[in-house]
Design a protein around this motif. Structure first.
Motif, PDB file in Angstrom:
ATOM      1  N   LYS A   1       0.853  -1.697  -0.348  1.00  0.00           N
ATOM      2  CA  LYS A   1       0.096  -0.226   0.093  1.00  0.00           C
ATOM      3  C   LYS A   1       1.020   1.255   0.491  1.00  0.00           C
ATOM      4  CE  LYS A   1      -3.535  -1.888   2.318  1.00  0.00           C
ATOM      5  NZ  LYS A   1      -4.852  -2.948   3.748  1.00  0.00           N
ATOM      6  N   TYR A   2       0.699   2.379  -0.748  1.00  0.00           N
ATOM      7  CA  TYR A   2       0.681   3.491  -0.797  1.00  0.00           C
ATOM      8  C   TYR A   2       0.002   4.931  -0.664  1.00  0.00           C
ATOM      9  CZ  TYR A   2       3.561   7.284  -3.348  1.00  0.00           C
ATOM     10  OH  TYR A   2       4.559   8.439  -3.895  1.00  0.00           O
ATOM     11  N   GLN A   3       0.313   5.084   0.130  1.00  0.00           N
ATOM     12  CA  GLN A   3      -0.851   6.035   0.965  1.00  0.00           C
ATOM     13  C   GLN A   3      -0.191   7.864   1.023  1.00  0.00           C
ATOM     14  OE1 GLN A   3      -2.615   6.291   4.506  1.00  0.00           O
ATOM     15  NE2 GLN A   3      -4.141   7.825   4.387  1.00  0.00           N
ATOM     16  N   PRO A   4      -0.441   8.385  -0.370  1.00  0.00           N
ATOM     17  CA  PRO A   4       0.408   9.928   0.192  1.00  0.00           C
ATOM     18  C   PRO A   4       0.394  10.790   0.806  1.00  0.00           C
ATOM     19  CG  PRO A   4      -0.812   9.156  -2.656  1.00  0.00           C
ATOM     20  CD  PRO A   4      -0.859   8.530  -1.661  1.00  0.00           C
ATOM     21  N   ILE A   5       0.421  11.492   1.779  1.00  0.00           N
ATOM     22  CA  ILE A   5       0.450  11.983   3.300  1.00  0.00           C
ATOM     23  C   ILE A   5       0.660  13.545   2.437  1.00  0.00           C
ATOM     24  CG2 ILE A   5       1.220  12.618   5.442  1.00  0.00           C
ATOM     25  CD1 ILE A   5      -0.131   9.643   4.984  1.00  0.00           C
ATOM     26  N   ASP A   6       1.625  14.177   2.287  1.00  0.00           N
ATOM     27  CA  ASP A   6       1.935  14.700   1.272  1.00  0.00           C
ATOM     28  C   ASP A   6       2.679  15.205   0.270  1.00  0.00           C
ATOM     29  OD1 ASP A   6       4.548  15.519   2.397  1.00  0.00           O
ATOM     30  OD2 ASP A   6       4.099  16.570   3.908  1.00  0.00           O
ATOM     31  N   SER A   7       2.967  16.011   0.160  1.00  0.00           N
ATOM     32  CA  SER A   7       3.897  16.597  -1.716  1.00  0.00           C
ATOM     33  C   SER A   7       5.294  15.605  -1.571  1.00  0.00           C
ATOM     34  CB  SER A   7       3.850  17.446  -2.166  1.00  0.00           C
ATOM     35  OG  SER A   7       5.535  18.672  -1.372  1.00  0.00           O
ATOM     36  N   GLU A   8       5.923  15.194  -0.417  1.00  0.00           N
ATOM     37  CA  GLU A   8       7.223  15.057   0.025  1.00  0.00           C
ATOM     38  C   GLU A   8       7.277  13.515   1.546  1.00  0.00           C
ATOM     39  OE1 GLU A   8       9.831  17.682   2.495  1.00  0.00           O
ATOM     40  OE2 GLU A   8       9.511  19.673   0.622  1.00  0.00           O
ATOM     41  N   MET A   9       6.177  12.998   1.756  1.00  0.00           N
ATOM     42  CA  MET A   9       5.944  11.717   2.210  1.00  0.00           C
ATOM     43  C   MET A   9       4.759  11.116   2.024  1.00  0.00           C
ATOM     44  SD  MET A   9       5.847  12.286   6.767  1.00  0.00           S
ATOM     45  CE  MET A   9       4.009  12.879   6.685  1.00  0.00           C
ATOM     46  N   ILE A  10       4.932  10.079   2.629  1.00  0.00           N
ATOM     47  CA  ILE A  10       4.194   8.778   2.104  1.00  0.00           C
ATOM     48  C   ILE A  10       4.195   7.723   2.868  1.00  0.00           C
ATOM     49  CG2 ILE A  10       4.266   9.242  -0.451  1.00  0.00           C
ATOM     50  CD1 ILE A  10       5.475   5.768  -0.439  1.00  0.00           C
ATOM     51  N   LEU A  11       3.183   7.318   3.485  1.00  0.00           N
ATOM     52  CA  LEU A  11       2.720   6.092   4.413  1.00  0.00           C
ATOM     53  C   LEU A  11       2.896   4.676   3.231  1.00  0.00           C
ATOM     54  CD1 LEU A  11       2.025   4.729   6.833  1.00  0.00           C
ATOM     55  CD2 LEU A  11      -0.813   5.191   6.617  1.00  0.00           C
ATOM     56  N   PHE A  12       4.365   3.799   3.851  1.00  0.00           N
ATOM     57  CA  PHE A  12       4.154   2.710   2.434  1.00  0.00           C
ATOM     58  C   PHE A  12       3.589   1.594   3.513  1.00  0.00           C
ATOM     59  CE2 PHE A  12       7.496  -0.899   2.176  1.00  0.00           C
ATOM     60  CZ  PHE A  12       6.539  -0.857   0.525  1.00  0.00           C
ATOM     61  N   ASN A  13       3.104   0.599   2.817  1.00  0.00           N
ATOM     62  CA  ASN A  13       2.171  -0.198   3.747  1.00  0.00           C
ATOM     63  C   ASN A  13       1.808  -0.428   4.998  1.00  0.00           C
ATOM     64  OD1 ASN A  13       1.577  -3.159   2.225  1.00  0.00           O
ATOM     65  ND2 ASN A  13       3.403  -3.878   3.299  1.00  0.00           N
ATOM     66  N   GLU A  14       1.205   0.896   5.838  1.00  0.00           N
ATOM     67  CA  GLU A  14       0.896   1.107   6.565  1.00  0.00           C
ATOM     68  C   GLU A  14       2.082   0.381   7.633  1.00  0.00           C
ATOM     69  OE1 GLU A  14      -2.479  -1.101   7.121  1.00  0.00           O
ATOM     70  OE2 GLU A  14      -3.911   0.650   5.584  1.00  0.00           O
ATOM     71  N   GLU A  15       3.407   0.827   7.238  1.00  0.00           N
ATOM     72  CA  GLU A  15       4.413   0.050   8.647  1.00  0.00           C
ATOM     73  C   GLU A  15       5.382   1.603   8.752  1.00  0.00           C
ATOM     74  OE1 GLU A  15       6.664  -2.282   6.403  1.00  0.00           O
ATOM     75  OE2 GLU A  15       4.996  -3.836   6.102  1.00  0.00           O
ATOM     76  N   TYR A  16       5.756   2.320   7.782  1.00  0.00           N
ATOM     77  CA  TYR A  16       7.127   3.492   7.248  1.00  0.00           C
ATOM     78  C   TYR A  16       6.295   4.444   7.850  1.00  0.00           C
ATOM     79  CZ  TYR A  16      10.348   0.700   9.504  1.00  0.00           C
ATOM     80  OH  TYR A  16      11.164  -0.244  10.648  1.00  0.00           O
ATOM     81  N   TYR A  17       6.277   6.003   8.105  1.00  0.00           N
ATOM     82  CA  TYR A  17       6.052   7.233   6.754  1.00  0.00           C
ATOM     83  C   TYR A  17       7.662   7.298   5.894  1.00  0.00           C
ATOM     84  CZ  TYR A  17       1.672   8.544  10.042  1.00  0.00           C
ATOM     85  OH  TYR A  17       0.742   8.468   9.777  1.00  0.00           O
ATOM     86  N   LEU A  18       7.370   7.603   5.313  1.00  0.00           N
ATOM     87  CA  LEU A  18       8.760   7.171   4.307  1.00  0.00           C
ATOM     88  C   LEU A  18       8.982   8.966   3.421  1.00  0.00           C
ATOM     89  CD1 LEU A  18      11.322   6.159   2.659  1.00  0.00           C
ATOM     90  CD2 LEU A  18       8.932   5.369   0.894  1.00  0.00           C
ATOM     91  N   SER A  19      10.212   9.227   3.558  1.00  0.00           N
ATOM     92  CA  SER A  19      10.761  10.222   2.354  1.00  0.00           C
ATOM     93  C   SER A  19      11.684  10.411   2.110  1.00  0.00           C
ATOM     94  CB  SER A  19      10.902  11.489   3.263  1.00  0.00           C
ATOM     95  OG  SER A  19      11.288  13.270   2.188  1.00  0.00           O
ATOM     96  N   VAL A  20      12.498  10.112   0.388  1.00  0.00           N
ATOM     97  CA  VAL A  20      13.115  10.334   0.184  1.00  0.00           C
ATOM     98  C   VAL A  20      13.852  11.204  -0.206  1.00  0.00           C
ATOM     99  CG1 VAL A  20      13.961   8.651  -2.150  1.00  0.00           C
ATOM    100  CG2 VAL A  20      11.434   8.387  -0.654  1.00  0.00           C
ATOM    101  N   VAL A  21      15.118  11.138  -0.185  1.00  0.00           N
ATOM    102  CA  VAL A  21      16.569  11.413  -0.856  1.00  0.00           C
ATOM    103  C   VAL A  21      17.182  11.293  -2.108  1.00  0.00           C
ATOM    104  CG1 VAL A  21      17.825  13.856  -0.382  1.00  0.00           C
ATOM    105  CG2 VAL A  21      16.285  12.777   0.972  1.00  0.00           C
ATOM    106  N   ARG A  22      17.814  11.649  -3.002  1.00  0.00           N
ATOM    107  CA  ARG A  22      18.661  11.021  -4.187  1.00  0.00           C
ATOM    108  C   ARG A  22      19.446  11.952  -4.261  1.00  0.00           C
ATOM    109  NH1 ARG A  22      15.773  12.153  -8.939  1.00  0.00           N
ATOM    110  NH2 ARG A  22      16.250  14.704  -8.616  1.00  0.00           N
ATOM    111  N   VAL A  23      20.684  11.027  -4.569  1.00  0.00           N
ATOM    112  CA  VAL A  23      21.526  11.865  -3.676  1.00  0.00           C
ATOM    113  C   VAL A  23      23.002  11.597  -4.952  1.00  0.00           C
ATOM    114  CG1 VAL A  23      24.018  11.607  -1.983  1.00  0.00           C
ATOM    115  CG2 VAL A  23      21.752  11.792  -1.225  1.00  0.00           C
ATOM    116  N   ASP A  24      23.719  12.491  -5.148  1.00  0.00           N
ATOM    117  CA  ASP A  24      24.546  12.636  -6.787  1.00  0.00           C
ATOM    118  C   ASP A  24      25.681  12.617  -5.795  1.00  0.00           C
ATOM    119  OD1 ASP A  24      25.828  13.033  -8.948  1.00  0.00           O
ATOM    120  OD2 ASP A  24      25.435  15.416  -9.339  1.00  0.00           O
ATOM    121  N   ILE A  25      26.246  11.617  -6.298  1.00  0.00           N
ATOM    122  CA  ILE A  25      27.538  10.844  -5.876  1.00  0.00           C
ATOM    123  C   ILE A  25      28.533  10.532  -6.779  1.00  0.00           C
ATOM    124  CG2 ILE A  25      27.242   9.747  -3.362  1.00  0.00           C
ATOM    125  CD1 ILE A  25      27.478   7.248  -5.617  1.00  0.00           C
ATOM    126  N   SER A  26      28.261  11.079  -8.371  1.00  0.00           N
ATOM    127  CA  SER A  26      29.013  11.556  -9.676  1.00  0.00           C
ATOM    128  C   SER A  26      30.254  11.711  -9.291  1.00  0.00           C
ATOM    129  CB  SER A  26      27.513  11.640 -10.645  1.00  0.00           C
ATOM    130  OG  SER A  26      28.691  13.203 -10.349  1.00  0.00           O
TER     131      SER A  26
END
Length: 131
Positions: free
Chosen positions: A7-32
């Motif tokens: 399950k994927y539940q958007p909470i706001d533009s930067e945070m979701i509730l994933f599978n009713e287990e974790y609130y999740l925010s993701v950051v992409r990091v450029d290590i190139s």
């Protein structure tokens, strides 16, 4: 083959509730621009990060493309979305302070909206949007 639906539940533009287990925010990091030894040092430094507010998972699956992803997680159990948002903000601040102790500071971009969805869907092809 029966694929497991998550399950994927958007909470706001930067945070979701994933599978009713974790609130999740993701950051992409450029290590190139980092040499292999600098990447290793950065990973080791980040692996030592501790916070009472968030859990940090470092996804190196796209390292060959010069990208890492940081998954910032707050357990859902007994946590309301507003509290999770505050914990994520404090956790980001703590992570930034921890990262400042490292000589290499790669560029970071918070994933928002559809970018979060596409990232999560890579690992969960049977993703069900709820809410």
């Amino acid at each position: 083959m029966d694929l497991v639906t998550k399950k994927y539940q958007p909470i706001d533009s930067e945070m979701i509730l994933f599978n009713e287990e974790y609130y999740l925010s993701v950051v992409r990091v450029d290590i190139s621009t980092l040499a292999a030894s600098d990447r290793e040092a950065l990973f080791t430094h980040l692996y030592e990060f501790e916070s009472n507010d968030i859990e940090l998972e470092i996804d190196v699956s796209a390292e060959h493309q010069g990208t890492w992803y940081f998954q910032l997680l707050v357990p859902h159990v007994l946590t309301l979305p507003d509290v999770a948002r505050k914990r994520l903000e404090r956790g980001r601040e703590q992570l930034e302070a921890h990262s400042a102790k490292q000589p290499h500071k790669p560029a970071e971009v918070k994933l928002v909206g559809d970018d979060i969805y596409e990232y999560v869907k890579r690992y969960n092809p049977n993703l069900q949007i709820v809410g």
